[in-house]
Design an enzyme around this catalytic site. Sequence first.
Site, PDB file in Angstrom:
ATOM      1  N   ARG A   1       0.482  -1.254   0.179  1.00  9.98           N
ATOM      2  CA  ARG A   1      -0.334   0.078   0.230  1.00  9.98           C
ATOM      3  C   ARG A   1       0.808   1.088   0.310  1.00  9.98           C
ATOM      4  O   ARG A   1       1.089   2.010   1.118  1.00  9.98           O
ATOM      5  CB  ARG A   1      -0.960  -0.186   1.440  1.00  9.98           C
TER       6      ARG A   1
ATOM      7  N   ARG B   1       2.943   1.912  10.925  1.00  9.23           N
ATOM      8  CA  ARG B   1       2.818   2.376   9.501  1.00  9.23           C
ATOM      9  C   ARG B   1       2.977   1.993   8.684  1.00  9.23           C
ATOM     10  O   ARG B   1       4.773   2.938   8.493  1.00  9.23           O
ATOM     11  CB  ARG B   1       1.877   4.385   9.483  1.00  9.23           C
TER      12      ARG B   1
ATOM     13  N   GLU C   1      -5.588  -0.409  15.210  1.00  7.20           N
ATOM     14  CA  GLU C   1      -6.680  -1.106  14.375  1.00  7.20           C
ATOM     15  C   GLU C   1      -5.868  -2.413  13.668  1.00  7.20           C
ATOM     16  O   GLU C   1      -4.727  -1.891  12.921  1.00  7.20           O
ATOM     17  CB  GLU C   1      -6.682   0.569  12.923  1.00  7.20           C
TER      18      GLU C   1
ATOM     19  N   SER D   1      -9.997  -4.799   9.587  1.00 10.63           N
ATOM     20  CA  SER D   1     -11.213  -3.731   9.311  1.00 10.63           C
ATOM     21  C   SER D   1     -12.643  -5.366   9.119  1.00 10.63           C
ATOM     22  O   SER D   1     -12.136  -6.123   8.505  1.00 10.63           O
ATOM     23  CB  SER D   1     -11.374  -3.018   8.460  1.00 10.63           C
TER      24      SER D   1
ATOM     25  N   ARG E   1       0.891  -4.334  13.292  1.00  8.06           N
ATOM     26  CA  ARG E   1       0.158  -3.736  15.152  1.00  8.06           C
ATOM     27  C   ARG E   1       0.053  -5.094  15.176  1.00  8.06           C
ATOM     28  O   ARG E   1      -0.369  -4.560  16.602  1.00  8.06           O
ATOM     29  CB  ARG E   1      -1.327  -2.915  14.261  1.00  8.06           C
TER      30      ARG E   1
END
Length: 426
Positions: free
Chosen positions: A263, A278, A350, A353, A392
């Site tokens: 990404r 990140r 997070e 999802s 994470r």
Amino acid sequence: MIDLRLLRQDPEGSRAALLRRGDPGLGPALTELLDLDRRWRALLAENEQLKAERNAQSEDVARRKRDKQPADDLLAALKASGEKVKVLDAEAKAAEEQLNNALLRMPNLPHRDSPDGAADANRTVRTWGDQPAHPFPPKPHWEIGEALGLIDLARGTKISGSGFPVFTGAGARLVRALAGLMLDIHTGEHGYREVRPPYLVHRATMTGTGQLPKFEEDLYAATADDLFLIPTAEVPLTNLYREEILDVADLPMAMVGFTPCFRREAGAAGKDTRGLLRVHQFDKVELVRLCRPELSDAELEILTGHAETIFRRLELPYRVVDLATGDLGFSAARTYDIEVWASGVKAWLECSSSSTFGDFQARRASIRFRPAKGEKPEFVHTLNASGVAFPRTIAALLENHQQSDGSVRLPQALVPYMGTDRLTPS
């Protein structure tokens, strides 16, 4: 994409639903889309009328020839109308392409039960576990990872740039162990079929799940071959059944895949750039479900529960958050984020999802099922969830389970996969 018939039949209801996303530009975008639709249909109607007139003229020409009467005037008119048909065909094709492009750029309609508002209106649905009370100041995961020889951020930056972490020694083993644990749980306990998909996909595949055309600049591309590195296994897993009609007996269909994800936008926000919070490349176990439309709400709850299982086994405290309409992703109708507490950075991260897309993706990818023999095919509903993402999760695991002697206690579920109950300096 949104059902065009719905937009035609209820333009104001559709406008109100889209504006729940909090983007005022969606109102004018919908107006433009409907204008394109009216122009396209008008061109089609004009062309059909002209073709009908040409057919009548052709019959008159044939009749005159049978009666040995001159037909030069009709032949000239036929030639002129033939040229006009070609022009109208080209205009209609161009209008259809504009309409389709506008539809592909229009986000999904939010689910009726998603809370309205921006991110600050996100609603916590439930929590599990207690935040650890360390008898010492907890360290962030990047310090723990470096001290234990698990992560080498500096060398990752040297060979690829920031956002590309290197896992070494027990850190690399931890990644492998987590993959094994998650895949075994999802295949053995939750009934998913494991799939190992390609990591490069073509443009039609990215379009099917909603990454293209809107987010092309955020993707890593192999431009010479017009291929894209997958941002998530959702893309190839969902598209496995693109342009197919499924047997209703095979629904719900459940697939799980373990892949790297790529990404470009991961570091664009300018925050949380230290450590694993990140990154541009990461590993993830992804869950994808295809189901009948009337079952998609229930399937979302099932899917979310499957992702939650992983955090329970890893003994990580988490909360499930129902995202507000202004915080939804482009393709999602409703999303639950699963946020895990990380004691070192003192934040909820997070780590999963879970989303339902309704028929939005299936309509783009033409994935249908036949409810019964002889009945017209319908679009399936698609859902996906991280089951779960690694960076994470690893950060939370290291920070929450760190010990006063600098080691990290491993949750019992991971011990058989790691061959040890704790991580210590190598």
